[in-house]
Write a protein that holds these residues in place. Structure first.
Motif, PDB file in Angstrom:
ATOM      1  N   THR A  48      32.264  29.063  30.699  1.00 50.73           N
ATOM      2  CA  THR A  48      32.323  27.604  30.762  1.00 50.73           C
ATOM      3  C   THR A  48      33.766  27.153  30.906  1.00 50.73           C
ATOM      4  O   THR A  48      34.719  27.926  30.769  1.00 50.73           O
ATOM      5  N   ASN A  49      33.901  25.833  31.142  1.00 53.69           N
ATOM      6  CA  ASN A  49      35.234  25.277  31.392  1.00 53.69           C
ATOM      7  C   ASN A  49      36.104  25.295  30.139  1.00 53.69           C
ATOM      8  O   ASN A  49      37.308  25.490  30.249  1.00 53.69           O
ATOM      9  N   ARG A  50      35.492  25.015  28.985  1.00 51.80           N
ATOM     10  CA  ARG A  50      36.310  24.893  27.772  1.00 51.80           C
ATOM     11  C   ARG A  50      35.746  25.807  26.695  1.00 51.80           C
ATOM     12  O   ARG A  50      34.535  25.832  26.456  1.00 51.80           O
ATOM     13  N   TYR A 117      42.499  30.618  31.605  1.00 50.24           N
ATOM     14  CA  TYR A 117      42.137  31.935  32.107  1.00 50.24           C
ATOM     15  C   TYR A 117      41.123  31.767  33.239  1.00 50.24           C
ATOM     16  O   TYR A 117      40.516  30.714  33.423  1.00 50.24           O
ATOM     17  N   ALA A 118      40.937  32.878  33.957  1.00 50.36           N
ATOM     18  CA  ALA A 118      39.872  32.931  34.962  1.00 50.36           C
ATOM     19  C   ALA A 118      39.399  34.363  35.059  1.00 50.36           C
ATOM     20  O   ALA A 118      40.136  35.311  34.757  1.00 50.36           O
ATOM     21  N   CYS A 119      38.157  34.520  35.480  1.00 51.60           N
ATOM     22  CA  CYS A 119      37.540  35.828  35.614  1.00 51.60           C
ATOM     23  C   CYS A 119      37.499  36.168  37.102  1.00 51.60           C
ATOM     24  O   CYS A 119      37.034  35.362  37.904  1.00 51.60           O
ATOM     25  N   PHE A 125      34.208  44.481  49.467  1.00 56.02           N
ATOM     26  CA  PHE A 125      33.904  43.415  50.438  1.00 56.02           C
ATOM     27  C   PHE A 125      34.620  42.121  50.116  1.00 56.02           C
ATOM     28  O   PHE A 125      34.531  41.168  50.891  1.00 56.02           O
ATOM     29  N   GLY A 126      35.293  42.063  48.991  1.00 56.55           N
ATOM     30  CA  GLY A 126      36.049  40.852  48.696  1.00 56.55           C
ATOM     31  C   GLY A 126      36.158  40.588  47.223  1.00 56.55           C
ATOM     32  O   GLY A 126      35.685  41.384  46.390  1.00 56.55           O
ATOM     33  N   SER A 127      36.795  39.446  46.941  1.00 55.97           N
ATOM     34  CA  SER A 127      37.044  39.070  45.539  1.00 55.97           C
ATOM     35  C   SER A 127      36.629  37.611  45.350  1.00 55.97           C
ATOM     36  O   SER A 127      36.742  36.795  46.264  1.00 55.97           O
ATOM     37  N   ILE A 128      36.174  37.297  44.104  1.00 55.66           N
ATOM     38  CA  ILE A 128      35.887  35.908  43.735  1.00 55.66           C
ATOM     39  C   ILE A 128      36.486  35.642  42.374  1.00 55.66           C
ATOM     40  O   ILE A 128      36.660  36.558  41.566  1.00 55.66           O
ATOM     41  N   ILE A 129      36.815  34.356  42.131  1.00 48.71           N
ATOM     42  CA  ILE A 129      37.444  33.937  40.875  1.00 48.71           C
ATOM     43  C   ILE A 129      36.557  32.878  40.257  1.00 48.71           C
ATOM     44  O   ILE A 129      36.025  31.996  40.952  1.00 48.71           O
ATOM     45  N   SER A 130      36.408  32.940  38.948  1.00 49.98           N
ATOM     46  CA  SER A 130      35.559  31.969  38.250  1.00 49.98           C
ATOM     47  C   SER A 130      36.280  30.624  38.153  1.00 49.98           C
ATOM     48  O   SER A 130      37.453  30.495  38.523  1.00 49.98           O
ATOM     49  N   ARG A 131      35.550  29.639  37.635  1.00 50.69           N
ATOM     50  CA  ARG A 131      36.170  28.349  37.330  1.00 50.69           C
ATOM     51  C   ARG A 131      37.242  28.518  36.268  1.00 50.69           C
ATOM     52  O   ARG A 131      37.294  29.542  35.584  1.00 50.69           O
ATOM     53  N   ASP A 132      38.083  27.496  36.111  1.00 52.95           N
ATOM     54  CA  ASP A 132      39.139  27.547  35.090  1.00 52.95           C
ATOM     55  C   ASP A 132      38.498  27.539  33.704  1.00 52.95           C
ATOM     56  O   ASP A 132      37.573  26.760  33.441  1.00 52.95           O
TER      57      ASP A 132
END
Length: 1945
Positions: A48-50, A117-119, A125-132
């Motif tokens: 989650t965000n917070r 932080y971010a995950c 095949f690539g990379s993805i980053i989570s929400r802040d």
């Protein structure tokens, strides 16, 4: 180890080959498309965000993803750097969770526990980053909440706040309130409604409604709950309400200026409250509004179950995004108002989705990703690819042409200040990607030097690869011996070749072809062996990074080669375990080190003969940086010199740099700026005199270009004594209100803070008004000193002293207790205008706070102070201008002073009234509607009241023809004072079906306002004024006719033609309207069906609009085709003997053509004999059948035939021959129609034996022969010259001894109708209604009437009246005018006799005089005339003529000749204190009335002057004329002048009477009462048609034009004109009776009548109509002293005031001929008619008698007549028409009883009435000539019996000649004398002038000797010898005057 074992060497070669193959395969795999089950990472569980957690609980953050292969989870910071474990504080579990274990408060680290932080999940095949993920750890700290007292005015609502320390405010919320009795007040969710007195708002405040004194005794506590720990607490303090009683009225006030603008943010579906913290007395009314988004308009908030208002607080449940926006709370009471703005943002959770989530795109094709997101608000949209920002911020991402590097994972991020959301999608490369493949390649080859070599490589792939060539790893370029080329085959393969010309031994080596494309690489290599000596090509320097493996192959040429060895320092390799040497010349060194492996290596190649070649290779080993001394965190005392070392080595030598973190957290760094105290020397950071500002994170980097370099982040801490950033500041507080003084000390904790007041220690225990609190901050301590209620003594210097282990510091706050200012005073008005006012005032006491501004409040006097406008003025000024006021408005103005504390009371209000201005608004609701065909009704309402700018006096309504450039014609309408009532105006006399544009403007006493927008409207449709043209008919069959026509001209349609009507009937029934048929059609032709056969039809066509039926076309006639006839209507068979039968028959009722013959059929009855036929001529109606058998019955029948064929057979009749022949009549009963005065024959054919006797009875009486009737031998009766009395029944009797028989005929005599009966039914001002009845004795059917009518001085006009109309309205007549009416009937024979003349008049009278005081209003230099005071006598006023003069002047000055009756008129430029005469001539259609007034203007000061002495002692001033002393007193001129004048007047009067009596005795040839004839009615009405024709647009341009008194009429340029000046120069003559009135001649305008006209030589009669024209157009008359008269036939033009400027616009006219030539048509009287003008002219005459016309002169059967009464031509000049009309005379020529009547003399008509193309609608000013004197009082009545100046040239009398003599023979009188008129009608005068039917031809005198020359006549007149004798002579000759004929002078 100099040599390797063979099997070991083979092993290394195999390894080397495997490396190459693996590299190639790896490239190929990377290029192959992914399998269907392989995919990039996708989050299964995203954090989650917070994440908020307590240090006692810790937290775990989970992040899960899926993909194939399974993605790797990595946690990163917001800057992208990876997160590692921090022992005890942060760790990453094996399953990818980020774990924060519980920790002690002292272990709190901001970079760990307050971080974003971010995950990151990635696979191949690539990379993805989570929400802040905002992680916030909360250290448990002690806190207390407090409730402070709230001050509230009784009756208002109070809001108690629960104060929570800021460091826990995010985690602590209010759950309930309670009072000291334990009574609980729950939140909104806990309560049933919002109606109670107590309410806990969603934000935690306690809301108490309608506070009363009893509420001041309770105290309240709030209960809070920590959402992380679950702990609840009661507030440490209790608060209560302090209720104040208001003293007087208190306007609404917002105590805290920050409360006037609020920002609120609430989450979706939350409850929330918006407060409006204004208090006032009386209790204010609170209204909430919401602004419409994007505008400044607002609308009231709609209250419902979800939105409620509790007192001033707005409570909204379950917030929705649509609630977002700007709200305005308005607090008002009777003494003031205030407002609060709140900007509300309702946040909705963010979410995102990319469409499509996966797409496979072929190379070069476009790809589109769309980011679909929800939530509110959304601040930014951004895109990332494989975890790296793309710099794209639009919702749609488009890749125009996909490349290899575009494949991977794409992410869309949406963010706002609170949260973020992301979505991911994968882009895969499609199946069209084929990595390069070597399809065909060259093989290893050994050859001798010399020949050329051709090497070939063929490769395929998609996209098409490029092929390059290498020799021993070095690219081959084209030169004179090496040539590389390639081409693409049909199937897409690339063929590349290498040509080597005359190969050398040195060209040998390993050749390689490389096929490369964007999706992969393929290569092939093989050796080319060329016999020759060993040769080693030059090798370039090779650099390699330490730790890597060096692999190099010696580039050897020549063949055969026996051995290849590597040496270093002349030692053969290998010399250690890391080195490997292979027989093919390959050298491998593993784990290269700089110290041991950097050197020059030599390759030696030998052949068996012992020849060798050497080549050297320099190897340089690059070493990445490595720490020698890695920096660590440091702490320094403030002010000391700090030094931090950072050392690294490597090759090349690394460069060491330092950077400092931006902000308080590591992540982003910037280079250190060079300054005096910071420097870097050999990697060491020096900070001299370090301060707190130097504290922070520092980064040391060592880089040499090899590898990624080294970096280390350290924290440099500065241990500092406490420090206040602000040493001294001022703080203000409002007296009586709470205040808080805050000191924030930064430095190392713990820090202690003490407070001093004016350098004295402040102890809160000694004064409970003071409270001190401390709050621990991250950088120091905040100490707050609270003062519950400030007093004046609190204005002091407060000092806070902070101390820690490193030192101390202090800061001071200068406390200023402020108050609201006093009210401004001495408010004055300096200046004002219509829209602004200038004010000044005195500055009040400012309340210890600078005045920010003044607020000038103003309102309209009738409004309350709740509805005010404000003007803000800076506080430093005491003058201001209030603008945007409304003119002519009363305002109340007051002023309020305002400082930071608040506003003063309002000053005393001043009242002002702004000046008036012209209206600024346009009239509203303008509607223009057609009333009828010539009238539009305009209705409107006044402008908005605010735009009047004064009192509206009226409106100008302008109209003009649309789509023209003409100017508007304006009419003035007075203002209607009734509220809300519409104004209206009817615009009359407009054109039919014409579009007009109408504008309206209001005006007040300042001026006129703006014109309204143009309103366009058509007048109602009229009827077409012209018939359809080219009407034609074509016979189609015996019962159908086609009728065609052409539409009337568009300009005459007067509307939209909807249909056409065809009117048709058989021609012999056309007269009967009831038998006419009508057919409607929309086309321009039609076919009439069902007609009678062989019948003449009459047809008319007319066009129809919405206005009605138009003019019918001229009748046309067509005959239907013939057809076979019907059967004969009746048949008789009469026995004539024993062998003969007479067959007779009647013709068919419908012969359907011309009967050509009859066929008689006979047949013996009962026998089979054939039928016999006998043809009989068409004129024979009987047939004798002979040779019949006796006593045998015979059957007979008859048919008729036309050219078409034989018709139907009649009925059969049977007869039988016999010896007995009784008397029978073969003829049939019939009806015979005979025409008046023609012969008639009635048949009676009889048979019988013996011969029967035939007798006739006429109307039952036995017939006896006479001159007109006789019996013919065949028994027929003949009547000659039938008359009306012959009509009736005629019976014929035949009798013999056997039988008798009879028939009866009916005779109808068709004669013209007898005179009908005409009686008057009703009269109005403009119409007469007459009743028509046919004569009782008329037998023939009457077809209709022709009604003839004429005004007293006008032309006869006619009207057709149908036979069914019993009454007929004669409309559009002149008001108050006499009329004569008679009627004739007509039938198909012709027109009948005329009825008696009916004399009558329309209702209405001349204008009536007003009372002088109501009419005249005098000032010093002008006089106002109120024309509404005149009474119109029932006939609408047309205009007034205004003249004035000074009392002692003779000549009148014409001011205007066209003053409208509805207006007031001001005569300007008069002299003060002067007597004037005013003459007003009022005109209406019944005549005119003249009024003369005396008045004196006022003095300059406004006083009156004494009346003049009128000789009767009425004056109070008697001015004596100074006399010389020697003259006696009785010679006073004041006495003598009147005496002498009286004597002269008496003498002249006696002379005149004597002369008149003598003339009268000698000239009066008739008996009778002379008074009847000589008396002239001076007070005569004006002629008909005196109203100006407002229908003429060009006339309006000329209205009001007054010709200059000295102006001549100029000739028309370029015309063949003939002026009197030219004639006068050519010849002399006498004055013309058509001379122009010259205003310059005689100052007395009413004494213009001079010497009479006398004949010139050669003319027997210059006045009558009998004289022959002489063929010239010269002037035959001359008047002494008149040089500027207008000659007959002279062309001239009249200039209006517009043409004064532009002579080209003048209208040209031609004067009329003198009436001394032949008159071609009786009644035209010499008038030159314009082309196409009807044969009669509407008379414009005044009141004179009219002759009755002879009945038999009316020959036209349709009611037309020859015009025998025709007016003379008229010239009407607008400047003198009214006066000139009064001197005109009538010329009568009487000869043998015929009466040719000439109208008035010439008039100068205004251009509107002289235009030839339009009828002038009656006279402009036409009137009588003999009666001006009684009106104007310029003459006495003596001499009125004078014969006239024609017979008395010597006396110069201007009196009119007498009228014609009255004839006393009344035996012929057959007309109705009007009882209303005492005047002489011309009909009476006509009676004795000979038998009827004489057209009055005028004979020339047969005796030339009786003719006198002009000169002789002149002499006779001068000697007074041409008296009665000459005149009688002329009369007896039949061509001159009667003794009393009136002449035009």
């Amino acid at each position: 180890m100099a040599y390797m074992m063979p099997n070991e060497r083979l092993k290394w070669l195999t390894l080397c080959a495997a490396v190459v193959v693996l590299a190639s395969v790896g490239n190929t795999l990377a290029a192959n498309p992914a399998d269907s089950d392989q995919k990039g990472p996708v989050f299964l569980k995203e954090p989650t965000n917070r994440i908020d957690f307590s240090n006692s609980t810790g937290a775990e953050i989970e992040c899960k993803s899926s993909g194939n292969p399974m993605p790797e989870i990595i946690w990163i910071r917001s800057d992208g750097t990876a997160v590692g474990d921090v022992p005890g504080l942060r760790q990453i579990s094996s399953d990818g969770k980020l774990v924060f274990p519980p920790f002690r408060a002292e272990d709190y680290r901001q970079e760990v526990h307050a971080q974003v932080y971010a995950c990151l999940a990635r696979n191949q095949f690539g990379s993805i980053i989570s929400r802040d993920v905002h992680v916030r750890a909360v250290v448990q700290q002690f806190y207390e909440s407090e409730v402070n007292n709230e001050y509230v005015i009784r009756g208002n609502s109070a809001v108690l706040k629960c104060s929570i320390p800021s460091f826990v405010a995010d985690f602590v919320q209010v759950v309930s309130w309670q009072d000291e009795e334990g009574q609980l007040y729950g939140t909104l969710e806990d309560q049933q409604g919002t109606d109670g007195k107590y309410l806990v708002l969603p934000s935690g405040e306690l809301h108490i409604r309608e506070v009363g004194p009893e509420d001041g005794y309770k105290s309240y506590q709030c209960r809070t709950k920590h959402r992380l720990t679950g702990e609840t607490r009661l507030s440490a303090t209790k608060g209560r309400l302090v209720i104040t009683e208001p003293i007087g009225s208190v306007p609404p006030k917002i105590n805290n200026i920050n409360d006037k603008f609020q920002l609120m943010q609430v989450k979706l579906s939350q409850n929330f409250a918006m407060q409006c913290p204004g208090q006032a007395y009386p209790v204010p009314v609170v209204r909430w509004y919401k602004f419409i988004e994007g505008t400044t308009r607002k609308q009231a908030v709609v209250l419902n179950d979800r939105v409620k208002q509790v007192s001033g607080t707005l409570i909204i449940k379950d917030a929705v995004v649509e609630d977002s926006g700007k709200y305005l709370c308005v607090v008002n009471n009777s003494v003031g108002g205030e407002s609060v703005e709140t900007v509300l943002t309702v946040t909705a959770p963010l979410s995102a989705k990319i469409d499509p989530p996966t797409q496979t795109i072929d190379f070069g094709r476009p790809a589109v990703f769309t980011c679909q997101y929800t939530g509110n608000p959304i601040k930014t949209v951004s895109w990332m690819k494989d975890g790296k920002a793309m710099g794209h911020s639009e919702p749609v991402l488009r890749i125009e042409s996909v490349k290899k590097e575009d494949k991977g994972m794409y992410q869309c991020f949406v963010r706002n200040d609170q949260e973020s959301a992301e979505a991911s999608a994968e882009l895969k490369l499609g199946g069209r990607f084929d990595p390069p493949v070597i399809r065909q390649a060259f093989q290893e080859e050994t050859m001798e030097p010399g020949p050329s070599v051709f090497l070939k490589c063929v490769a395929g792939g998609n996209p098409t690869p490029e092929i390059s060539w290498e020799l021993d790893g070095k690219k081959i370029a084209n030169n004179d011996r090496f040539q590389v080329g390639q081409y693409v085959t049909v199937n897409g393969d690339v063929v590349s070749y290498l040509n080597i010309t005359s190969v050398h031994a040195n060209d040998g080596g390993l050749y390689k072809c490389i096929a490369k494309s964007k999706v992969g690489v393929a290569e092939h290599s093989a050796k080319l062996n060329v016999y020759g000596l060993p040769y080693i090509r030059q090798m370039e320097k090779k650099a390699i990074v330490a730790g890597e493996t060096l692999m190099v192959t010696c580039p050897v040429a020549g063949y055969p080669i026996d051995s290849i060895v590597w040496e270093r320092d002349n030692r053969a390799l290998p010399i250690n375990r890391k080195q490997k040497v292979f027989p093919n010349g390959t050298l491998i060194i593993e784990n290269v080190e700089r110290n041991s492996d950097q050197a020059t290596y030599t390759c030696v190649a030998k052949n068996q003969e012992g020849y060798s070649a050497r080549g050297s290779l320099e190897v340089q080993v690059m070493v990445p940086p490595r720490w020698i001394l890695e920096p660590t965190d440091k702490a320094f005392a403030q002010g000391s010199d700090a030094k931090v070392e950072c050392k690294a080595d490597g090759f090349p030598k690394p460069q060491v740099t330092w950077k400092k973190a931006v902000g308080d957290t590591p992540g982003e760094y910037k280079d250190l700026k060079k300054s005096d105290n910071i420097r870097v020397e050999e990697g060491t950071l020096h900070i001299d005199n370090i301060q707190k500002t130097n504290e922070g994170y520092y980064l040391c980097e060592a880089i040499n270009g090899i590898g990624s370099g080294l970096s280390a982040v350290i924290m440099v801490s500065v241990q500092a004594p406490p420090e206040f950033t602000e040493k001294l500041r001022n703080q203000t507080a409002r007296r009586g209100e709470p205040a808080v003084l805050q000191c924030e000390a930064k430095g190392e904790k713990p820090i202690g803070i003490l407070w001093n007041m004016n350098n004295m220690r402040l102890d809160p225990k000694n004064d409970n008004r003071y409270t001190i609190r401390e709050e621990i901050l991250s950088a120091g301590v905040m100490s707050s000193l609270s003062i519950k209620r400030t007093e004046r003594s609190d204005s002091a210097l407060f000092t806070c002293v902070a101390t820690n282990a490193f030192g101390s510091d202090d800061a001071s706050i200068n406390m200023i207790v402020q108050e609201v200012p006093e009210m401004p005073y001495a408010l004055k008005v300096l200046d004002k205008s219509g829209r602004s006012v200038q004010l000044s005032w005195a500055q009040p006491y400012d309340g210890n706070s600078p005045l920010n501004r003044y607020i000038i409040e103003f309102k309209r006097s009738r409004a309350s102070w709740d509805e005010i406008d404000r003007v803000m003025v800076p506080g430093h000024t005491t003058e201001a201008q209030v603008q945007k006021l409304s003119p002519a408005t009363t305002y109340n103005i007051r002023i309020v002073a305002e400082n930071e504390i608040g506003s003063s009371q309002s000053s005393e209000a001043v009242t002002i009234i702004t000046a008036e201005e012209a209206p600024s608004g346009k009239p509203q609701n303008i509607k223009v509607e057609p009333v009828n065909q010539t009238t539009l009704r305009v209705t409107w309402k006044p402008p908005a009241r605010s735009d009047w700018n004064g009192e509206i006096l009226g409106y100008y309504v302008g109209y003009k023809l649309s789509n023209t450039n003409s100017s508007y014609i304006f009419e003035t309408i007075n203002f209607i004072t009734e509220e809300g009532k519409e104004h209206n105006l009817e615009l009359n006399n407009l054109r039919v079906y014409t579009q007009y544009s109408v504008v309206i403007q209001a005006f007040n006493k300042i001026g006129a306002g703006p014109l309204s927008d143009e309103e366009k409207q058509f007048t109602a449709e009229g009827t077409p004024s012209q018939p359809p043209s080219d009407t034609a008919c074509t016979t189609l069959t015996s019962q159908t006719i086609r009728v065609s026509w052409v539409s009337p001209p568009l300009e005459s349609a007067n509307g939209v033609i909807k249909t056409y009507k065809v009117v048709y009937a058989p021609s012999d029934e056309w007269y009967d309207e009831t038998k006419r048929h009508y057919k409607k059609t929309a086309s321009s032709d039609t076919v009439l069906h069902g007609l009678k056969k062989y019948t003449n039809y009459t047809m008319q066509v007319l066009a129809t609009t919405a206005g009605g039926d138009g003019v019918r076309s001229v009748p046309i006639h067509c005959q239907t085709e013939p057809d076979v006839p019907e059967a004969p209507t009746d048949v008789k068979a009469l026995v004539m003997g024993n062998a003969a039968i007479l067959v007779s028959w009647r013709p068919p009722a419908q012969p359907n053509g011309i009967i050509t013959q009859y066929t008689v059929y006979s047949k013996a009855e009962g026998a089979e004999t054939e039928t016999k036929t006998q043809k009989v001529p068409h004129y024979q109606m009987s047939f004798e059948a002979t040779e019949l058998e006796k006593n045998k019955p015979y059957e007979f029948w008859v048919t008729a035939s036309t050219t078409i064929g034989e018709g139907q057979q009649s009925k059969s009749i049977v007869a039988m021959p016999s010896d007995q022949v009784p008397a029978k009549i073969a003829s049939f009963d019939d009806t015979f129609t005979a025409t008046f005065k023609e012969d008639a024959k009635m048949p009676c054919l009889a048979v019988g034996a013996p011969q029967p006797e035939i007798t006739w009875k006429i109307k039952g009486v036995e017939f006896s022969a006479n001159d007109r009737m006789r019996l013919l031998p065949d028994g027929s009766l003949l009547i000659k010259s039938v008359n009306r009395q012959d009509a009736g029944d005629y019976s014929c009797h035949a009798e013999n001894s056997i039988a008798k028989d009879s028939i009866t005929h009916k005779l109808i005599v068709l004669a013209p109708p007898q005179s009908p009966h005409v009686t008057l039914s009703a009269t109005t001002t403009d119409a007469l209604t007459v009743r028509l009845k046919p004569h009782e004795g008329d037998t023939a059917p009457l077809h209709g009437y022709t009604l003839h009518y004429k005004p007293e001085f006008g032309e006869w006009e006619t009207a057709e009246v149908s036979v069914d109309s019993q009454k007929h309205n004669i409309e559009n007549l002149l008001c108050g005018s006499r009329y004569q009416v008679y009627a004739t009937g007509f039938n198909n024979i012709g027109a009948g006799e005329a009825s008696d003349i009916l004399n009558t008049r329309t209702k209405g009278q001349k204008p009536k005089l007003p009372e002088k005081p109501r009419f005249i209003e005098v000032s010093s230099n002008s006089v106002s005339l109120h024309f509404k005071a005149w009474k119109d006598g029932g006939c609408p006023m047309s205009h007034f003529v205004v003249e004035s003069k000074k009392r002692d002047q003779l000549e009148w000055n014409q001011i205007s000749n066209n003053v409208k009756p509805d207006n007031n008129y001001v005569v300007l430029d008069l002299e003060p204190a002067t007597w004037y005469n005013l003459r007003i001539t009022a005109h209406n259609s019944a005549g005119f009335t003249v009024a003369e007034y005396d008045f004196a203007t006022l003095t300059v000061t406004g006083g009156t002057i004494a009346p003049l002495d009128d000789g009767m002692g009425h004056g109070n001033v008697h001015a004596r004329i100074p006399m010389p002393a020697w003259m006696p007193e009785w010679l006073d001129l004041n006495f003598m002048v009147p005496l002498i004048a009286t004597v002269v007047v008496v003498a002249v009067g006696i002379c005149v009477v004597c002369v008149a009596l003598s003339r009268r005795r000698s000239d009066d040839m008739r008996g009778g009462q002379k008074d009847v004839y000589y008396d002239v009615v001076y007070n005569q009405t004006m002629g008909p048609g005196a109203t100006l024709d407002k229908r003429r647009p060009d006339l309006r341009d000329e209205l009001g034009y007054i010709a200059p008194p000295n102006r001549k009429l100029p000739p028309v340029p370029g015309s063949n004109y003939n002026t009197c000046d030219r004639i006068k120069r050519g010849r002399g003559g006498l004055r013309s009776n058509h001379s122009t009135w010259d205003p310059r001649r005689n100052p007395n305008l009413y004494e213009e009548l001079k010497a009479p006209p006398v004949p010139m030589h050669g003319n027997a009669n210059i006045y009558g109509h009998g004289g022959h024209a002489h063929g010239n157009v010269e002037c035959h008359y001359r008047h002494p002293g008149m040089e500027d008269e207008i000659c007959p036939y002279a062309t001239f033009h009249l200039l209006g005031f517009r043409e004064e400027m532009d002579p080209t616009k003048a209208m040209n006219f031609q004067t009329f001929p003198h009436q001394n030539g032949h008159t071609p048509v009786p009644g035209h009287a010499g008038t030159m008619l314009p082309p196409g003008h009807p044969g009669h002219v509407h008379s414009r005459s005044g009141s004179q008698s009219m002759p009755r016309a002879n009945r038999y002169q009316r020959k036209n059967s349709q009611g037309g007549q020859s015009s025998i009464y025709t007016p003379a031509p008229e010239y009407d000049d607008p400047a003198n028409c009214a006066e000139e009309d009064q001197y005109r005379r009538y010329t009568r020529v009487n000869s043998q009883g015929g009466s040719l009547y000439s109208g008035p003399g010439p008039e100068y008509d205004d251009p509107a009435n002289c235009a030839p193309e339009e009828d002038q609608y009656g006279s402009q000013y036409g009137g009588p000539y003999g009666q001006p004197y009684d009106h104007y009082g310029s003459r006495g009545s003596m001499g009125r019996r004078s014969i006239g100046s024609a017979r008395n040239p010597g006396n110069g009398s201007p009196e009119p000649p007498p009228p014609p003599p009255r004839n006393h023979d009344m035996s012929n009188s057959s007309f109705n004398d009007s009882k209303e008129s005492n005047e002489i009608s011309e009909a009476e005068c006509d009676r004795d002038h000979g038998p009827r039917g004489n057209y009055g031809a005028v004979k020339r005198s047969p005796q030339p000797k009786d003719q006198r020359t002009t000169e002789e006549m002149r002499k006779l007149i001068e000697r007074n010898e041409a008296g009665p004798k000459q005149l009688q002579l002329q009369q007896t000759n039949g061509a001159g005057f009667t003794a009393y004929d009136t002449m035009a002078v």
